[in-house]
Design a protein around this motif. Structure first.
Motif, short mmCIF file in Angstrom:
data_model
loop_
_atom_site.label_atom_id
_atom_site.label_comp_id
_atom_site.label_asym_id
_atom_site.label_seq_id
_atom_site.Cartn_x
_atom_site.Cartn_y
_atom_site.Cartn_z
N VAL A 174 49.24 30.90 45.26
CA VAL A 174 47.87 31.37 45.09
C VAL A 174 47.49 31.23 43.62
O VAL A 174 48.25 31.60 42.73
CB VAL A 174 47.72 32.86 45.50
N GLU A 175 46.32 30.66 43.40
CA GLU A 175 45.74 30.66 42.05
C GLU A 175 44.55 31.59 42.08
O GLU A 175 43.69 31.47 42.96
CB GLU A 175 45.31 29.25 41.65
N ILE A 176 44.49 32.53 41.15
CA ILE A 176 43.45 33.55 41.18
C ILE A 176 42.86 33.75 39.79
O ILE A 176 43.58 33.77 38.79
CB ILE A 176 44.01 34.87 41.76
N SER A 177 41.54 33.87 39.76
CA SER A 177 40.82 34.19 38.53
C SER A 177 39.94 35.39 38.80
O SER A 177 39.33 35.49 39.87
CB SER A 177 39.95 33.01 38.07
N LYS A 178 39.86 36.31 37.86
CA LYS A 178 39.09 37.54 38.02
C LYS A 178 37.89 37.51 37.09
O LYS A 178 38.02 37.18 35.90
CB LYS A 178 39.96 38.76 37.71
N TYR A 179 36.72 37.87 37.62
CA TYR A 179 35.49 37.93 36.86
C TYR A 179 34.83 39.30 37.05
O TYR A 179 34.09 39.50 38.03
CB TYR A 179 34.53 36.82 37.29
N PRO A 180 35.10 40.26 36.17
CA PRO A 180 34.46 41.57 36.28
C PRO A 180 32.96 41.43 35.99
O PRO A 180 32.58 40.82 34.99
CB PRO A 180 35.14 42.42 35.21
#
Length: 87
Positions: free
Chosen positions: A5-11
């Motif tokens: 899994v590749e994951i990026s977080k954008y609050p």
């Protein structure tokens, strides 16, 4: 079954976005039996499908509860790409 899994977080809420992202990374790193690679663009998780998905379920929910509106961009790939390409 193995999973990558590749994951990026954008609050999106008005919070310190660097701290919110680092908090997610710190929490996901507490899960055993998952290989985790972090760089400036994303975090990659590698391991057993059920173990990775359980960790993600827990930590995504916690992120929503702590920081409100947050976007996670994810890529799910069957197999363990870390084991395949790390050598």
């Amino acid at each position: 079954m193995q999973l990558s899994v590749e994951i990026s977080k954008y609050p999106l809420a008005e919070v310190d976005y660097v701290a919110a992202i680092q908090n997610f990374i710190d929490r996901i790193n507490t899960h055993q039996d998952i290989t985790i690679v972090t760089n400036v663009m994303s975090t990659q998780l590698f391991g057993d499908y059920d173990v990775v998905m359980k960790a993600l379920t827990q930590e995504l929910k916690t992120s929503f509860e702590l920081y409100g509106t947050t976007v996670f961009a994810c890529k799910f790939i069957p197999g363990n790409l870390y084991q395949k390409y790390a050598s």
